[in-house]
Scaffold this motif. Structure first.
Motif, PDB file in Angstrom:
ATOM      1  N   PHE A  27       0.667  -1.313  -0.075  1.00  0.00           N
ATOM      2  CA  PHE A  27       0.054   0.006  -0.172  1.00  0.00           C
ATOM      3  C   PHE A  27       0.984   1.190  -0.089  1.00  0.00           C
ATOM      4  N   VAL A  28       2.004   1.242   0.784  1.00  0.00           N
ATOM      5  CA  VAL A  28       2.689   2.426   0.829  1.00  0.00           C
ATOM      6  C   VAL A  28       3.637   2.511  -0.247  1.00  0.00           C
ATOM      7  N   ALA A  29       4.177   1.377  -0.833  1.00  0.00           N
ATOM      8  CA  ALA A  29       4.947   1.543  -2.175  1.00  0.00           C
ATOM      9  C   ALA A  29       3.874   2.177  -3.303  1.00  0.00           C
ATOM     10  N   ASP A  30       2.581   1.739  -3.339  1.00  0.00           N
ATOM     11  CA  ASP A  30       1.650   2.017  -4.444  1.00  0.00           C
ATOM     12  C   ASP A  30       1.446   3.814  -4.161  1.00  0.00           C
ATOM     13  N   ASP A  31       1.326   4.123  -2.988  1.00  0.00           N
ATOM     14  CA  ASP A  31       1.110   5.406  -2.553  1.00  0.00           C
ATOM     15  C   ASP A  31       2.297   6.315  -3.088  1.00  0.00           C
ATOM     16  N   VAL A  32       3.500   5.945  -2.560  1.00  0.00           N
ATOM     17  CA  VAL A  32       4.556   6.800  -2.710  1.00  0.00           C
ATOM     18  C   VAL A  32       4.699   6.691  -4.372  1.00  0.00           C
ATOM     19  N   ALA A  33       4.569   5.692  -5.169  1.00  0.00           N
ATOM     20  CA  ALA A  33       4.755   5.746  -6.549  1.00  0.00           C
ATOM     21  C   ALA A  33       3.782   6.686  -7.200  1.00  0.00           C
ATOM     22  N   ALA A  34       2.437   6.583  -6.958  1.00  0.00           N
ATOM     23  CA  ALA A  34       1.498   7.639  -7.027  1.00  0.00           C
ATOM     24  C   ALA A  34       1.888   9.141  -7.061  1.00  0.00           C
ATOM     25  N   ARG A  35       2.217   9.298  -5.965  1.00  0.00           N
ATOM     26  CA  ARG A  35       2.821  10.507  -5.559  1.00  0.00           C
ATOM     27  C   ARG A  35       4.008  11.041  -6.418  1.00  0.00           C
TER      28      ARG A  35
END
Length: 193
Positions: free
Chosen positions: A174-182
Motif C-alpha cells: 500500500f505504501v509503495a503504491d502511494d509513494v509511486a502515485a505521488r
C-alpha cells in the motif's frame, strides 16, 4: 521520529522488494526505542499535501506508532483494525492522535500534556469504533469504506471484501503504491513546468 532505512523509497519501489528491512517499523519493541528527531518541527500532517518522500517517512512513523499504541493499550480490531491504512478516516484520526501524543510527551511540553492526551484518546476511541463499524472492518477481512452517492452523482464502485492474510505485506505494498502515485504526480508537475 523513528530511525529510517537509508534509502527507503528505492527499496519500496523495487518490484522484487520483500520489505524485510522495514520489519522494524512493525515491531513495537523497535518503536519503544525509537530515535526521535528533535530538529524536525512538530506539525499537523496533511496527507493530501505530502510529497512522495514525506509520505514515506510519515507512513512508516505512523505504522510504528499505531503498532505500539494498539499493543500498549490492548486495542481490539473494533478500534484499530489490521487494514487501518486503507481507510482515510482512520488514517486521519490516528495521524492526529500520533501528532498529539508526540506533543503531549515532548520534553519541552506541559506536565499536564499526557493527561490531556488520554482524555482526547478516550474520545478518539469512540470515533474509531464508529468508523470501523460503519466500514465493516474485521480482524480477518476488510472492505473499502462505503461511499454514499448523492442524487445526480455517478455511483461509486467499491471493491469487494478481502481476506487479511499478511497485514505487513499489505501495508508495505500500500505504501509503495502511494509513494509511486505521488512520484508520478510530482513528475507530471515538473514536466509541465
Amino acid at each position: 521520529m523513528m530511525t529510517h532505512v537509508e534509502d527507503p523509497q528505492q527499496s519500496l519501489l523495487d518490484p522484487d522488494y520483500d520489505g524485510s528491512d522495514l520489519a522494524e517499523y512493525g515491531d513495537p519493541e523497535q518503536f519503544g526505542s525509537a530515535d526521535f528527531d528533535n530538529d524536525r518541527p512538530l506539525r499537523p500532517i496533511n496527507w493530501n499535501l505530502l510529497s512522495a518522500d514525506e509520505a514515506l517517512v510519515e507512513w512508516l512513523d505512523l505504522n510504528g506508532w499505531v503498532t505500539w499504541l494498539r499493543l500498549s493499550y490492548g486495542l481490539p480490531p473494533t478500534v484499530v483494525p489490521p487494514y487501518w491504512h486503507r481507510h482515510d478516516e482512520l488514517v486521519w484520526e490516528l495521524s492526529a492522535l500520533h501528532t498529539h501524543w508526540l506533543n503531549a510527551y515532548d520534553t519541552e511540553g506541559s506536565p499536564s500534556g499526557p493527561i490531556g492526551w488520554h482524555r482526547d484518546f478516550a474520545e478518539a476511541r469512540n470515533r474509531l469504533r464508529e468508523w470501523v463499524s460503519t466500514a465493516g472492518c474485521r480482524l480477518d477481512r476488510d472492505r473499502p469504506t462505503r461511499q454514499t452517492t448523492w442524487p445526480g452523482e455517478t455511483p461509486i464502485e467499491t471493491g469487494p471484501e478481502v481476506g487479511i492474510v499478511d497485514r505487513n505485506a499489505d501495508f508495505h505494498q500500500f505504501v509503495a503504491d502511494d509513494v509511486a502515485a505521488r512520484r508520478r504526480i510530482e513528475e507530471q508537475v515538473r514536466a509541465a513546468s
